[in-house]
Design a protein around this motif. Structure first.
Motif: not given
Length: 223
Positions: A9-22
């Motif tokens: 399963i290939r996942v793409g993430i869109v999250e503007d908070q760098p810490l939460f994205r990481s």
């Protein structure tokens, strides 16, 4: 085993908070069968990175600096009808799933950043969404109760619990394990729930998705 047990399963993430994205990227990257192929912070970057066929599930923050995750999800789904959309929000905005355009309304899930960011819940939601199911935030569901006079209100306590577990993205086997009953008994309960809610076997619509959305539609905050 489900389809997602046999494929990556290939996942793409869109999250503007760098810490939460990481955090999301590191968490999912460590799960067998999942691969994070892009992690970006804006709608613009997502439209560039998430070309049709590039991802199977898009994890989208609702509040983004140059738009919102719901509109982005609609755009992505219209370009790739099989794409699963998992919305994340710091606010209780789960009922927004009821306002989606009909042509893209199936296969969307919702988790709250504040209540359901455990690895197990996140991974379950990603996998269920990849299979076209709808997963609703379990902690938010726990705060809801059926609206008086609704079809959901007429379910038995056991049927209501089965419906809530189904809406969390659990498989029949998972529901059976949670309740300590046989998988066949779970399916019997689900068939009875479908009948009680008037959900037919239309091949064009996923009955589990329809049931999850009906639960969302016919419940409200506990008084």
């Amino acid at each position: 085993m489900t389809q997602t047990d046999h494929r990556l399963i290939r996942v793409g993430i869109v999250e503007d908070q760098p810490l939460f994205r990481s955090m999301l990227e590191l968490t999912l990257a460590g799960v067998p069968g999942l691969r994070v192929v892009a992690a970006v912070g804006t709608v613009t970057a997502a439209n560039q990175a998430f070309k049709p066929g590039a991802v199977d599930v898009a994890l989208l923050d609702i509040d983004l600096p140059d738009g919102n995750g719901i509109a982005l999800g609609v755009t992505l789904r219209r370009a790739q009808p099989g794409l699963g959309i998992l919305l994340l929000s710091a606010h209780d905005a789960m009922d927004l799933l009821l306002d989606l355009p009909p042509d893209v309304a199936s296969g969307w899930s919702y988790l709250s950043k504040t209540s359901s960011t455990s690895t197990d819940e996140l991974v379950r939601a990603v996998r269920a969404t990849a299979d076209g199911h709808t997963t609703l935030d379990p902690a938010l569901l726990d705060r809801m109760e059926p609206r008086a006079g609704s079809s959901v209100a007429r379910l038995t306590d056991r049927q209501y619990r089965v419906l809530r577990l189904l809406a969390r993205g659990l498989s029949n086997a998972g529901i059976g394990e949670e309740l300590g009953i046989a998988e066949k008994s779970v399916q019997n309960h689900i068939n009875t729930i479908y009948a009680a809610l008037g959900i037919d076997a239309d091949p064009a619509r996923n009955p589990r998705v329809t049931a999850a959305l009906r639960l969302l539609e016919e419940t409200g905050p506990a008084s």
